[in-house]
Design a protein around this motif. Structure first.
Motif, PDB file in Angstrom:
ATOM      1  N   VAL A 174      33.236  35.768  44.168  1.00  0.00           N
ATOM      2  CA  VAL A 174      33.960  34.498  44.334  1.00  0.00           C
ATOM      3  C   VAL A 174      35.329  34.659  43.682  1.00  0.00           C
ATOM      4  O   VAL A 174      35.498  34.476  42.480  1.00  0.00           O
ATOM      5  N   LYS A 175      36.301  35.008  44.494  1.00  0.00           N
ATOM      6  CA  LYS A 175      37.653  35.244  43.968  1.00  0.00           C
ATOM      7  C   LYS A 175      38.618  34.114  44.312  1.00  0.00           C
ATOM      8  O   LYS A 175      39.750  34.102  43.825  1.00  0.00           O
ATOM      9  N   ASN A 176      38.168  33.160  45.147  1.00  0.00           N
ATOM     10  CA  ASN A 176      39.065  32.103  45.625  1.00  0.00           C
ATOM     11  C   ASN A 176      38.351  30.755  45.616  1.00  0.00           C
ATOM     12  O   ASN A 176      37.225  30.645  46.122  1.00  0.00           O
ATOM     13  N   VAL A 177      39.034  29.761  45.043  1.00  0.00           N
ATOM     14  CA  VAL A 177      38.507  28.396  44.953  1.00  0.00           C
ATOM     15  C   VAL A 177      39.562  27.460  45.541  1.00  0.00           C
ATOM     16  O   VAL A 177      40.752  27.574  45.219  1.00  0.00           O
ATOM     17  N   LEU A 178      39.110  26.539  46.394  1.00  0.00           N
ATOM     18  CA  LEU A 178      40.020  25.652  47.118  1.00  0.00           C
ATOM     19  C   LEU A 178      39.591  24.208  46.920  1.00  0.00           C
ATOM     20  O   LEU A 178      38.407  23.886  47.051  1.00  0.00           O
TER      21      LEU A 178
END
Length: 277
Positions: free
Chosen positions: A198-202
């Motif tokens: 999980v490298k990206n959170v939006l």
């Protein structure tokens, strides 16, 4: 919650996501939020997206909360009729202004997917978390949500993961907005620390563009399709920039490219003297 949506993508092809957020629609087509007609601004954004042409074809639309302002079923009907103009499937999560009993029923009737776990091609997945605490502006993830997140990540450990939620888990720099952030972001951080995929959170919620590092992850927020809030303000402050949307391109190697677009012109200029909502 457990139902999976599978979106086929050609092997090795980039996956394009369109984020629409914080539409704040009302039952009436002429109602305004802080001086902006949210129905008209939503449709202006949709028209601008369509005008960008086939070069911007998307595989999935994500609607990251606050779709309605007044809890009405008709507001959600307005959302679904609008999003139906675009051909890609749409998934959604609730924001603090949403009324889930009306939201769930209307979106389901319109064929908008209730899935909170999306498999994209062979290499990516999207997980959507419900951070709503009904009746208050701040967010919190329940123990169930955190456990479900972990189960989902364990289920497909080889997939690159884009995580979505409405509330921002890291301070935005707006003091008044950061009172209404994700209250137990440390619990989410503790789970994600075990899952480097999980490298990206939006997220949505803050009505402004944000792109920060959160303990080695990229945290992004996106402009609303209606009113914008001015960055780096202590007290409630409206911005005079246009409504916006975001594209995200997910690449097979796990990298992500993204760009925010805004409407040009002054048609949706808010009432700059507003002191809250």
């Amino acid at each position: 919650m457990e139902s999976l949506l599978k979106v086929p993508v050609a092997s090795g092809a980039r996956i394009r996501i369109l984020q629409i957020t914080d539409t704040h629609l009302f039952a009436g087509e002429h109602e305004t939020l802080l001086g902006v007609n949210t129905y008209r601004s939503y449709h202006a954004v949709l028209s601008a997206i369509q005008a960008q042409g086939p070069g911007q074809d998307v595989d999935l639309i994500v609607a990251t909360g606050d779709l309605a302002q007044d809890h009405s079923q008709e507001a959600y009907h307005h959302f679904t009729r609008g999003i139906a103009q675009l051909s890609a499937p749409c998934v959604w999560l609730p924001g603090n202004h949403d009324f889930q009993p009306a939201m769930v029923d209307v979106l389901a009737q319109a064929g908008v997917a209730p899935s909170k776990h999306v498999l994209l091609g062979e290499s990516w997945q999207i997980i959507l978390l419900d951070s709503q605490v009904f009746g208050v502006p701040h967010g919190e993830l329940s123990e169930y949500q955190l456990e479900w997140l972990e189960r989902s990540l364990l289920r497909f450990p080889e997939r690159h993961t884009l995580l979505l939620l409405h509330h921002h888990p890291l301070a935005s720099g707006c003091t008044w907005l950061d009172q209404h952030s994700l209250r137990n972001a440390h619990h989410l951080d503790a789970v994600l620390a075990r899952y480097p995929q999980v490298k990206n959170v939006l997220c949505g919620h803050i009505h402004q563009e944000l792109d920060l590092d959160w303990n080695g992850r990229r945290l992004m927020a996106t402009p609303s399709t209606c009113v914008q809030f001015k960055p780096h303000c202590t007290n409630f402050t409206i911005d005079d920039v246009g409504p916006g949307w975001r594209y995200l391109d997910l690449l097979s190697d796990g990298s992500l490219e993204t760009r925010v677009y805004r409407l040009n012109g002054r048609e949706f200029l808010p009432d700059m003297d507003s002191d809250g909502y």
